[in-house]
Enzyme design. Structure first.
Site, PDB file in Angstrom:
ATOM      1  CB  CYS A  92      52.970 -38.181   9.502  1.00 36.79           C
ATOM      2  SG  CYS A  92      52.802 -37.277   7.746  1.00 36.79           S
ATOM      3  CG  HIS A 112      50.779 -42.244   7.299  1.00 39.05           C
ATOM      4  ND1 HIS A 112      51.215 -41.328   7.490  1.00 39.05           N
ATOM      5  CD2 HIS A 112      51.844 -43.298   6.814  1.00 39.05           C
ATOM      6  CE1 HIS A 112      52.572 -41.164   7.214  1.00 39.05           C
ATOM      7  NE2 HIS A 112      52.929 -42.410   6.844  1.00 39.05           N
ATOM      8  CG  HIS A 152      51.144 -41.188  12.164  1.00 35.02           C
ATOM      9  ND1 HIS A 152      50.564 -40.148  12.679  1.00 35.02           N
ATOM     10  CD2 HIS A 152      51.177 -41.087  10.731  1.00 35.02           C
ATOM     11  CE1 HIS A 152      50.372 -39.297  11.510  1.00 35.02           C
ATOM     12  NE2 HIS A 152      50.524 -39.901  10.295  1.00 35.02           N
ATOM     13  NE  ARG A 174      46.438 -31.360   4.437  1.00 29.41           N
ATOM     14  CZ  ARG A 174      46.027 -32.794   4.536  1.00 29.41           C
ATOM     15  NH1 ARG A 174      45.136 -33.123   3.596  1.00 29.41           N
ATOM     16  NH2 ARG A 174      46.421 -33.568   5.429  1.00 29.41           N
ATOM     17  CD  GLN A 191      45.022 -34.577   9.029  1.00 28.46           C
ATOM     18  OE1 GLN A 191      45.809 -34.851   9.208  1.00 28.46           O
ATOM     19  NE2 GLN A 191      44.537 -35.164   7.445  1.00 28.46           N
ATOM     20  CE  LYS A 206      44.270 -42.193  -0.778  1.00 28.94           C
ATOM     21  NZ  LYS A 206      44.085 -40.962  -0.463  1.00 28.94           N
ATOM     22  CG  ASP A 208      47.061 -37.737  11.529  1.00 26.97           C
ATOM     23  OD1 ASP A 208      46.732 -38.983  10.856  1.00 26.97           O
ATOM     24  OD2 ASP A 208      47.751 -36.944  11.181  1.00 26.97           O
TER      25      ASP A 208
END
Length: 658
Positions: free
Chosen positions: A353, A531, A404, A382, A400, A485, A402
């Protein structure tokens, strides 16, 4: 002897009953064998508890969540007694109930062996048959220390009274308020057989334990800290009936067959080489095919929904994560910094992000561009502790899917609704159909932004979630530091729940990055940020699908969609022509031209869970046809050459299972 008025509460029904002072909960529910405890004033009590005037008493069934915890914690006590009868030198740690079972930690000279576990289980059965009574008594700290002077870990827990954390199970032992010890008393004589520091409650008797089994043992640090001694932990399970225990063990056996790590090796899909490191997987060619097909389909669907693809690097200067807040709130989950330039720390990115925010901010933005949907297959890193790394489902490096989304305040609700609908639809395309939603709200100790902003964001997500008509479960305090979320939870083919997609509404990162767009009146305005990770991570989603299908992917995802199996060597060339024609239509077809016998080739294809086995012999060649053999062993003969290819193509296109 005086009487007291007691109120019996069963769901929505209330019954007032006048009983003699000293009447126990066991006497209130006499004859109801499924009731193992009572809830009085919101607190769980043993059935030996005597309600006072006007108290509301609710029965606790053994099959309820509280009842199962009481059953399993009581069984943990029986296990600890059995261990100390067999291994008198063993020192007691803690023994809490956990999901589907219990464990107890012991300090022993050497690890338990499988033979030890069998002996412990046999001793537990003896104790269970003795019908020992669980008897609660209140003690002072001083008395407890004197009674448990040879139990160093219990002495430590006494010092933690009132401040123990449920994370390490210590609250099962002590908790707040009065200190209690539970005695296991001989059913006939009342003599003390064993005792343990515990807050309870417990079953009335060991005879109330219907079915249990010890599962395994492992090493575990005392209270979860690497600074503490290493203990031996024995895991077990307990159930309200022998049938339920058998059902659970059958479920575990099926889950073991479906373990993605096992299937990944058997089907040659992926591996996690020791030379690379824990939690860092490599995909083999067949696994690479499945992953590519997953990604290609997802990419096409995203493009249809108006997403734009971006790419960002794997590492960045630490300043970026200072701006985003990750170094304040997420540093424990990040790899240590690398000093690549003098005095400048670089980090492997744990999130995409912050970089997407920089793409948004790379030039001026107009309200006419919104909503702007940026999407990336972005690999992140991570630092998970070694104890929680688990194959592809809990990894240290993963990709991911991912996205946005940047939109105006006015577009926010509609965009969230479209996003959640899109997410659920795409998950269904991959074969997952049983969902519920979870709403994660603010952690009061870990958040940025004002309460008002959080309240607006949370209520907006709640309304969007409710429109789907799916069950909505609260998750208090489960949100990320920047916003609430929605999590999509799904059940797989054997009923296990997996967290899939997450959608987070964020008013805070646009503020921290000073993101702006030009409104219709020319003023500078702040976008809202959504997100969204649909798979969560490609690796984890791959693992979930692998276990959901037990490796038997539907044909559109299968690495090999059909394998040609010649009856004899003279039929190989014919099937190779079939494979070549099928490949021209984009199908993944191989021919087994090895020297193995036909039946061995069929078994090999079945083990590899290939959807279509295409068999050909003399009759097929003469007729210009093939025979199909399916994964379930059924067969279809005499299918014309072109029709057979078209049939495979249709199953692939429709994404159906065969």
């Amino acid at each position: 002897m005086s009487d007291v008025r007691v109120i019996i509460q069963r769901d929505s029904e209330r019954e007032e009953r006048v009983v003699t002072t000293g009447t126990t909960a066991a006497e209130l529910f006499a004859g109801e064998r499924s009731i193992v405890a009572a809830r009085v004033g919101g607190e769980l009590k043993d059935l030996a508890y005597s309600p006072a005037e006007g108290e509301v008493v609710e029965p606790v069934e053994i099959s309820s969540e509280d009842g199962l915890n009481i059953l399993r914690h009581s069984t943990a006590h029986v296990m600890a007694q059995a261990v100390q009868e067999l291994f008198p030198e063993a020192k007691l740690g803690i023994g809490p109930p956990v999901k589907d079972g219990f464990y107890y930690d012991f300090d022993v000279e050497k690890p338990f062996t499988p033979e030890d576990l069998k002996a412990i289980e046999k001793k537990m059965q003896e104790i269970q048959k003795r019908g020992q009574r669980f008897s609660r008594r209140v003690v002072t700290d001083e008395a407890a220390r004197e009674e448990l002077s040879n139990e160093p870990y219990k002495l430590e827990l006494i010092g933690l009274k009132g401040s123990a954390s449920s994370d390490d199970g210590a609250d099962v032992e002590v908790g707040a308020g009065e200190l209690t010890i539970y005695d296991n008393l001989d059913a006939k004589t009342g003599d003390l057989c064993w005792k343990d520091l515990c807050r309870g409650p417990h079953l009335p008797s060991t005879r109330n334990i219907p079915a249990f089994k010890l599962m395994r043992n492992a090493a575990a640090y005392w209270r979860g800290s690497e600074k503490n001694p290493m203990l031996q932990r024995i895991y077990g399970t307990a159930w309200p009936s022998k049938d339920e225990l058998k059902g659970y063990l059958d479920f575990l056996a099926e889950a073991e067959k479906r373990d993605h790590r096992k299937l990944g090796s058997e089907l040659d899909l992926f591996s996690i080489p020791e030379q690379i490191g824990s939690g860092l997987a490599v995909f083999h060619p067949k696994g690479g095919i499945v992953r590519r097909v997953m990604e290609d389909y997802s990419r096409r669907r995203h493009e249809e929904e108006g997403y734009e693809f971006v790419y960002t690097p794997h590492a960045t200067k630490g300043k970026l994560f200072e701006t985003s807040g990750h170094l304040d709130w997420y540093a424990e989950g990040m790899y240590p910094p690398m000093q690549l330039d003098e005095g400048v720390d670089y980090y492997l990115k744990p999130m995409n992000c912050p970089m997407h925010n920089l793409i948004f901010d790379a030039r001026g933005r107009s309200y006419r561009e919104l909503p702007l949907r940026l999407f990336e297959f972005g690999t992140v890193y991570r630092y998970e502790k070694s104890g929680v790394v688990h194959g592809l489902t809990r990894a240290r490096g993963f990709t991911q899917d991912d996205a946005h989304i940047y939109c105006t305040r006015e577009q926010m609700s509609e965009e969230l609704d479209k996003t959640l609908t899109f997410v659920l639809g795409l998950l269904r395309d991959y074969g997952l159909t049983d969902f519920y939603l979870e709403l994660s709200t603010k952690d009061p100790e870990k958040f940025v932004g004002s309460d008002e902003v959080w309240e607006e964001a949370t209520e907006t997500l709640r309304q969007v979630a409710e429109k789907q008509g799916l069950p909505l479960v609260p998750d208090p305090g489960g949100a990320a530091f920047y916003g609430p979320k929605i999590s999509v939870q799904t059940k797989d083919a054997i009923g296990r729940t997996w967290q899939m997609s997450t959608i987070q509404l964020d008013f805070n990162l646009p503020e921290r990055f000073d993101l702006e767009y030009t409104g219709p009146d020319g003023s500078k305005q702040r976008p809202v940020m959504i997100h969204r990770a649909l798979f969560g991570s490609i690796e984890r989603f791959f693992a979930v699908l692998l276990e959901h299908y037990a490796g038997a992917f539907p044909a559109w995802l299968a690495p090999v969609q059909a394998v040609g199996i010649p009856i004899g060597d003279g039929h190989v060339e014919y099937l190779e022509k079939f494979a070549a024609a099928a490949k021209k239509q984009g199908l993944r077809v191989e021919v087994d031209s090895s020297s193995d016998r036909m039946q061995k080739k069929i078994r090999n294809a079945q083990k590899q869970k290939v959807p279509f086995m295409v068999i050909a012999g003399d009759e097929d060649m003469s007729a210009g046809s093939v025979s199909f053999r399916y994964r379930d062993g059924s067969q279809e003969n005499g299918i014309p050459f072109d029709e057979a290819i078209a049939k495979i193509a249709k199953v692939v296109e429709e994404r159906t299972q065969v």
